[in-house]
Motif scaffolding. Sequence first.
Motif, PDB file in Angstrom:
ATOM      1  N   ASP A 153      -2.855  -0.878   1.648  1.00 18.94           N
ATOM      2  CA  ASP A 153      -2.507  -0.783   0.232  1.00 18.94           C
ATOM      3  C   ASP A 153      -1.066  -1.221  -0.024  1.00 18.94           C
ATOM      4  O   ASP A 153      -0.151  -0.821   0.711  1.00 18.94           O
ATOM      5  CB  ASP A 153      -2.696   0.661  -0.257  1.00 18.94           C
ATOM      6  N   LEU A 154      -0.902  -2.059  -1.034  1.00 15.40           N
ATOM      7  CA  LEU A 154       0.458  -2.458  -1.440  1.00 15.40           C
ATOM      8  C   LEU A 154       0.420  -2.921  -2.883  1.00 15.40           C
ATOM      9  O   LEU A 154      -0.655  -3.161  -3.438  1.00 15.40           O
ATOM     10  CB  LEU A 154       1.002  -3.559  -0.518  1.00 15.40           C
ATOM     11  N   ASP A 203       0.178   2.265   4.218  1.00 15.17           N
ATOM     12  CA  ASP A 203       1.138   1.671   3.297  1.00 15.17           C
ATOM     13  C   ASP A 203       1.530   0.292   3.833  1.00 15.17           C
ATOM     14  O   ASP A 203       2.328   0.183   4.772  1.00 15.17           O
ATOM     15  CB  ASP A 203       2.368   2.587   3.188  1.00 15.17           C
ATOM     16  N   GLU A 205       3.348  -1.927   2.747  1.00 14.91           N
ATOM     17  CA  GLU A 205       4.704  -2.424   2.461  1.00 14.91           C
ATOM     18  C   GLU A 205       5.655  -2.093   3.615  1.00 14.91           C
ATOM     19  O   GLU A 205       6.805  -2.508   3.620  1.00 14.91           O
ATOM     20  CB  GLU A 205       5.208  -1.863   1.123  1.00 14.91           C
TER      21      GLU A 205
END
Length: 225
Positions: A153-154, A203, A205
């Motif tokens: 997810d980003l 995550d 990112e």
Amino acid sequence: MMYNNEHIQKSEGGDRLNRGRFLTLEGIDGSGKTTQIAHIAEILRASGEEAMLLREPGGTLISEEIRGVLLNKQNTAMSVETELLLFAAARAQLVREVIEPALARGVWVVCDRFMDSTTAYQGYGRQIDLDLINQLNSIAVGGCIPDITILFDLSVDHAAARLAGRSGKTDRLDLESRAFAQRTRLGYLEIAASEPERFRIVDAEMTEDQIAQQIKSIIREGTSL
Ligand code: TYD
């Protein structure tokens, strides 16, 4: 990146105890999941596990042909319904010809995209009725549901920056596709929230190393690796 495209021999029987584990990777374009496949293969092979790496759409001769039709830039006339059915068709073949036999042989199957891509992209992104998508997904996978799905997810901005870096262009995502990517991202998060047992959210990112570490613990948790 090397994916297994060779034909897999069907094994007799299928001892459920020795059944392989089925891991899928999901995320919007530019989420970096494909980069992590190599790390996953390394972790599994270092633990003495046989790992088969696949990507969707593709993985069998028939599915690769369907992939060609789907990704051909000249096919601008393709309707969203045609697209949906082709993704499902490619998947139906991959499950029966490769994934099921491999799991029955005790192999770990790691697939870059699977049924959740259809729910996120065609369902949330293109806004095709979700009940229809769910029905079609179950026809395609026939009960072959991943054991673990890692969602990378980003933010759409971050993904756009990655894609821009990859193509050398300033920004590959226009406004319309940004809205599409945003719907797709939120769709993924909803699917993950509805199946917390199966999903692990990473995550995307973080740095490549941090992500690899997190994936390592996800794979180790719940397995003897
Ligand atoms: P690909 O070049 O494999 O992209 P990526 O490396 O990001 O996986 O192209 C696959 C594209 O197809 C990607 O944009 C996601 C989309 N897709 C769907 O829309 N529905 C699906 O069911 C699948 C498997 C992929």
